[in-house]
Design an enzyme around this catalytic site. Structure first.
Site, PDB file in Angstrom:
ATOM      1  N   GLU A 113       9.912  -3.736  10.056  1.00 49.09           N
ATOM      2  CA  GLU A 113      10.025  -2.292   9.379  1.00 49.09           C
ATOM      3  C   GLU A 113      10.649  -1.339  10.277  1.00 49.09           C
ATOM      4  OE1 GLU A 113       7.435  -0.832   6.729  1.00 49.09           O
ATOM      5  OE2 GLU A 113       8.679   1.165   6.629  1.00 49.09           O
ATOM      6  N   ASP A 149       0.724  -1.024   0.253  1.00 48.66           N
ATOM      7  CA  ASP A 149      -0.068  -0.022   0.003  1.00 48.66           C
ATOM      8  C   ASP A 149       0.735   1.117   0.053  1.00 48.66           C
ATOM      9  OD1 ASP A 149       1.009  -0.247   2.575  1.00 48.66           O
ATOM     10  OD2 ASP A 149      -0.999   0.131   3.494  1.00 48.66           O
ATOM     11  N   SER A 150       2.287   1.031  -0.026  1.00 48.65           N
ATOM     12  CA  SER A 150       3.063   2.193  -0.436  1.00 48.65           C
ATOM     13  C   SER A 150       2.653   2.778  -1.743  1.00 48.65           C
ATOM     14  CB  SER A 150       4.532   1.548  -0.328  1.00 48.65           C
ATOM     15  OG  SER A 150       4.529   0.733  -1.170  1.00 48.65           O
ATOM     16  N   GLU A 152      -0.694  -5.349   8.791  1.00 49.44           N
ATOM     17  CA  GLU A 152       0.084  -4.803   9.876  1.00 49.44           C
ATOM     18  C   GLU A 152      -0.209  -4.800  11.323  1.00 49.44           C
ATOM     19  OE1 GLU A 152       0.607  -0.491   8.757  1.00 49.44           O
ATOM     20  OE2 GLU A 152       1.423  -0.934   6.778  1.00 49.44           O
ATOM     21  N   ASP A 196      -1.040  -6.264   0.167  1.00 46.80           N
ATOM     22  CA  ASP A 196      -1.457  -5.365   1.386  1.00 46.80           C
ATOM     23  C   ASP A 196      -2.599  -5.256   1.639  1.00 46.80           C
ATOM     24  OD1 ASP A 196       0.929  -4.646   2.857  1.00 46.80           O
ATOM     25  OD2 ASP A 196       1.322  -3.089   2.084  1.00 46.80           O
ATOM     26  N   LYS A 239      -0.953  -9.435   3.331  1.00 48.76           N
ATOM     27  CA  LYS A 239      -0.046  -8.810   4.302  1.00 48.76           C
ATOM     28  C   LYS A 239      -0.810  -7.707   5.059  1.00 48.76           C
ATOM     29  CE  LYS A 239       3.589  -5.857   3.738  1.00 48.76           C
ATOM     30  NZ  LYS A 239       2.969  -4.629   4.264  1.00 48.76           N
TER      31      LYS A 239
HETATM   32  O1  KIV Z   1       3.692  -1.177   1.490  1.00 52.34           O
HETATM   33  C1  KIV Z   1       4.878  -1.526   1.231  1.00 52.34           C
HETATM   34  O2  KIV Z   1       5.311  -1.485   0.028  1.00 52.34           O
HETATM   35  C2  KIV Z   1       5.182  -2.122   2.512  1.00 52.34           C
HETATM   36  C3  KIV Z   1       6.779  -2.605   2.512  1.00 52.34           C
HETATM   37  C4  KIV Z   1       7.469  -1.225   2.056  1.00 52.34           C
HETATM   38  C5  KIV Z   1       7.300  -3.457   3.577  1.00 52.34           C
HETATM   39  O3  KIV Z   1       4.723  -2.594   3.284  1.00 52.34           O
END
Ligand code: KIV
Length: 291
Positions: free
Chosen positions: A188, A50-51, A121, A89, A119
């Protein structure tokens, strides 16, 4: 099938790499073009992070990213049919509300987005959501330490676990995510000692980003790794290329050539069939010769 294609990387493969002590390589991908290139380079895991809210959409944080947007980007990556494993994510508020919401959101990423695992958090507070998703047959990667979806609670994107008490809590979080059934864990933005301690305390692969060298693997944001971003990069980022400069150079040259009438030249232009005339320049030499 392309016979040169390497075998598909699954969560089982990742477990085998971990058991063999081989470092796992993870890079973010948000579209089919980048997915194809990263896959050709041999990365083990493509992370649809989600970056993308910051990298692709230009937001200050990852918080505005929606589940629909994650499905869109994940399906673009999946259409590249990479050998690398695809983890996607779960965006902010798609899983924190309750376990059923979490499972529904994870299901969408798999069914519509073509993700092969998801994924999320957090630590103890999301352990039940992890368990629910895993029990439904969807592999889950955890993410502890600097968790960007909690940017406001952390008071910014700040290194976590510098103090013993905070580091102990991160360790407990990591263990609870392992116990809930996660197959891997992103760590992280923590001191190297904390990255190492968590890696030694759990029996699943840890994937570090700004967590030192002792983790079982590393992840970087693709635009950081390739030097595509302008501005200053965080301390943990190593730019393995300066593609941003190369893009500016190439596009400046395009602008110059177009303005100078040098592009397109004959080599990059089409011609009518022999004997045919351009519109308004008379009839063709012989009737029917254009068919
Ligand atoms: O959102 C993302 O790209 C991430 C990674 C940088 C670990 O969570």
């Amino acid at each position: 099938m392309d016979s040169n294609k390497r075998p598909k990387v699954t969560v089982t493969t990742l477990g085998e790499l971990y058991a063999a002590g081989q470092k796992i390589t993870v890079v973010t991908a948000y579209d089919a073009t980048m997915a194809t290139l990263l896959d050709e380079a041999g990365v083990d895991v493509l992370m649809v992070g989600d970056s993308l809210g910051m990298v692709v959409q230009g937001h200050e944080t990852t918080l505005p990213v929606t589940l629909d947007q994650m499905v869109y980007h994940s399906s673009a990556v999946a259409r590249a049919r990479p050998s690398a494993h695809i983890v996607c994510d779960l965006p902010f508020l798609s899983y924190q509300t309750d376990e059923i919401d979490a499972l529904r959101a994870a299901g969408r990423l798999v069914k519509e987005g073509g993700a092969e695992s998801v994924k999320l958090e957090g630590g103890r507070t999301v352990a039940r959501a992890v368990e629910k998703i895993v029990n439904a047959g969807i592999p889950v990667m955890g993410h502890v330490g600097l968790v960007p979806q909690s940017v406001h609670r952390m008071g910014g994107f700040r290194v976590q676990g510098r103090m013993t008490r905070e580091a102990e809590q991160l360790l407990e979080d990591a263990k609870s995510i392992e116990e809930a059934g996660a197959y891997a864990l992103v760590i992280e933005g923590v001191p190297s000692e904390v990255g190492q301690a968590i890696t030694e305390a759990v029996r699943i692969p840890t994937i570090g980003i700004g967590a030192g060298a002792a983790t079982s693997g590393q992840v970087l944001v693709s635009t950081d790794l390739l030097g595509l971003g302008r501005g200053r990069a965080p301390k943990f980022v190593k730019r393995f290329a300066s593609l941003g400069d190369e893009v500016v150079r190439a596009v400046s040259e395009y602008v110059r050539e177009v303005r100078a009438g040098e592009f397109p030249d004959a080599a990059h232009s089409f011609r009518m069939k022999e004997g045919e005339k351009a519109p308004g320049r008379g009839a063709p030499d012989s009737e029917g010769s254009g068919t």
